[in-house]
Design a protein around this motif. Sequence first.
Motif, mmCIF file in Angstrom:
data_model
loop_
_atom_site.group_PDB
_atom_site.id
_atom_site.type_symbol
_atom_site.label_atom_id
_atom_site.label_comp_id
_atom_site.label_asym_id
_atom_site.label_seq_id
_atom_site.Cartn_x
_atom_site.Cartn_y
_atom_site.Cartn_z
ATOM 1 N N LEU A 26 11.934 1.923 -2.440
ATOM 2 C CA LEU A 26 11.948 1.439 -1.061
ATOM 3 C C LEU A 26 10.757 1.963 -0.264
ATOM 4 O O LEU A 26 10.172 1.226 0.539
ATOM 5 N N ILE A 27 10.370 3.207 -0.482
ATOM 6 C CA ILE A 27 9.202 3.760 0.209
ATOM 7 C C ILE A 27 7.936 3.032 -0.213
ATOM 8 O O ILE A 27 7.088 2.692 0.623
ATOM 9 N N ILE A 28 7.797 2.758 -1.502
ATOM 10 C CA ILE A 28 6.626 2.027 -1.997
ATOM 11 C C ILE A 28 6.585 0.622 -1.404
ATOM 12 O O ILE A 28 5.523 0.159 -0.959
ATOM 13 N N LEU A 29 7.728 -0.068 -1.367
ATOM 14 C CA LEU A 29 7.768 -1.401 -0.774
ATOM 15 C C LEU A 29 7.426 -1.375 0.708
ATOM 16 O O LEU A 29 6.726 -2.263 1.207
ATOM 17 N N LEU A 30 7.878 -0.363 1.428
ATOM 18 C CA LEU A 30 7.560 -0.233 2.842
ATOM 19 C C LEU A 30 6.065 -0.032 3.043
ATOM 20 O O LEU A 30 5.461 -0.649 3.925
ATOM 21 N N ILE A 31 5.456 0.811 2.230
ATOM 22 C CA ILE A 31 4.010 1.042 2.341
ATOM 23 C C ILE A 31 3.241 -0.240 2.050
ATOM 24 O O ILE A 31 2.290 -0.584 2.765
ATOM 25 N N ILE A 32 3.651 -0.973 1.013
ATOM 26 C CA ILE A 32 2.989 -2.245 0.688
ATOM 27 C C ILE A 32 3.154 -3.238 1.833
ATOM 28 O O ILE A 32 2.196 -3.901 2.242
ATOM 29 N N TRP A 33 4.365 -3.330 2.376
ATOM 30 C CA TRP A 33 4.645 -4.263 3.471
ATOM 31 C C TRP A 33 3.785 -3.943 4.697
ATOM 32 O O TRP A 33 3.169 -4.829 5.295
ATOM 33 N N LEU A 34 3.722 -2.671 5.070
ATOM 34 C CA LEU A 34 2.932 -2.282 6.227
ATOM 35 C C LEU A 34 1.442 -2.490 5.987
ATOM 36 O O LEU A 34 0.708 -2.886 6.891
ATOM 37 N N THR A 35 0.973 -2.242 4.781
ATOM 38 C CA THR A 35 -0.431 -2.454 4.453
ATOM 39 C C THR A 35 -0.789 -3.930 4.539
ATOM 40 O O THR A 35 -1.820 -4.297 5.126
ATOM 41 N N MET A 36 0.062 -4.784 3.977
ATOM 42 C CA MET A 36 -0.210 -6.224 4.027
ATOM 43 C C MET A 36 -0.175 -6.742 5.468
ATOM 44 O O MET A 36 -0.995 -7.571 5.860
ATOM 45 N N ALA A 37 0.755 -6.247 6.274
ATOM 46 C CA ALA A 37 0.830 -6.660 7.677
ATOM 47 C C ALA A 37 -0.412 -6.199 8.433
ATOM 48 O O ALA A 37 -0.955 -6.946 9.256
ATOM 49 N N ASP A 38 -0.884 -4.997 8.136
ATOM 50 C CA ASP A 38 -2.073 -4.488 8.805
ATOM 51 C C ASP A 38 -3.306 -5.280 8.398
ATOM 52 O O ASP A 38 -4.146 -5.611 9.244
ATOM 53 N N LEU A 39 -3.426 -5.607 7.131
ATOM 54 C CA LEU A 39 -4.573 -6.386 6.665
ATOM 55 C C LEU A 39 -4.557 -7.804 7.243
ATOM 56 O O LEU A 39 -5.614 -8.381 7.516
#
Length: 53
Positions: A26-39
Amino acid sequence: MNRKENHNRSRINRRNIWVAIGAIILIILLIIWLTMADLAGDTDVAALILPRL
Protein backbone atom coordinates in the motif's frame (compact mmCIF):
# COMPACT_ATOMS: atom_id res chain seq x y z
CA MET A 1 5.59 -25.09 25.39
CA ASN A 2 2.97 -27.46 24.07
CA ARG A 3 1.81 -27.96 20.48
CA LYS A 4 -1.24 -25.70 20.74
CA GLU A 5 0.81 -22.71 21.94
CA ASN A 6 3.39 -23.32 19.22
CA HIS A 7 0.65 -23.52 16.56
CA ASN A 8 -0.95 -20.27 17.77
CA ARG A 9 2.38 -18.46 17.70
CA SER A 10 3.11 -19.62 14.16
CA ARG A 11 -0.36 -18.43 13.04
CA ILE A 12 0.23 -15.03 14.64
CA ASN A 13 3.69 -14.74 13.09
CA ARG A 14 2.30 -15.68 9.68
CA ARG A 15 -0.51 -13.12 10.04
CA ASN A 16 1.98 -10.40 11.05
CA ILE A 17 4.08 -11.14 7.99
CA TRP A 18 1.06 -10.77 5.67
CA VAL A 19 0.00 -7.53 7.38
CA ALA A 20 3.51 -6.15 6.93
CA ILE A 21 3.60 -7.19 3.25
CA GLY A 22 0.20 -5.58 2.68
CA ALA A 23 1.31 -2.35 4.35
CA ILE A 24 4.46 -2.21 2.23
CA ILE A 25 2.45 -2.76 -0.97
CA LEU A 26 0.00 0.00 0.00
CA ILE A 27 2.85 2.42 0.73
CA ILE A 28 4.46 1.65 -2.64
CA LEU A 29 1.13 2.18 -4.43
CA LEU A 30 0.62 5.48 -2.61
CA ILE A 31 4.08 6.70 -3.63
CA ILE A 32 3.44 5.69 -7.26
CA TRP A 33 0.01 7.37 -7.22
CA LEU A 34 1.38 10.62 -5.80
CA THR A 35 4.31 10.61 -8.22
CA MET A 36 2.05 10.11 -11.23
CA ALA A 37 -0.32 12.85 -10.02
CA ASP A 38 2.61 15.21 -9.53
CA LEU A 39 4.03 14.47 -12.97
CA ALA A 40 0.60 15.02 -14.54
CA GLY A 41 0.19 18.28 -12.63
CA ASP A 42 -3.03 17.03 -11.11
CA THR A 43 -2.34 17.27 -7.40
CA ASP A 44 -5.79 18.80 -6.73
CA VAL A 45 -4.60 21.23 -4.11
CA ALA A 46 -7.58 23.32 -3.03
CA ALA A 47 -5.67 25.89 -0.97
CA LEU A 48 -3.62 28.66 -2.51
CA ILE A 49 -0.79 29.93 -0.35
CA LEU A 50 -0.19 33.63 -0.92
CA PRO A 51 2.83 35.49 0.43
CA ARG A 52 2.13 38.14 3.05
CA LEU A 53 2.51 41.70 1.87
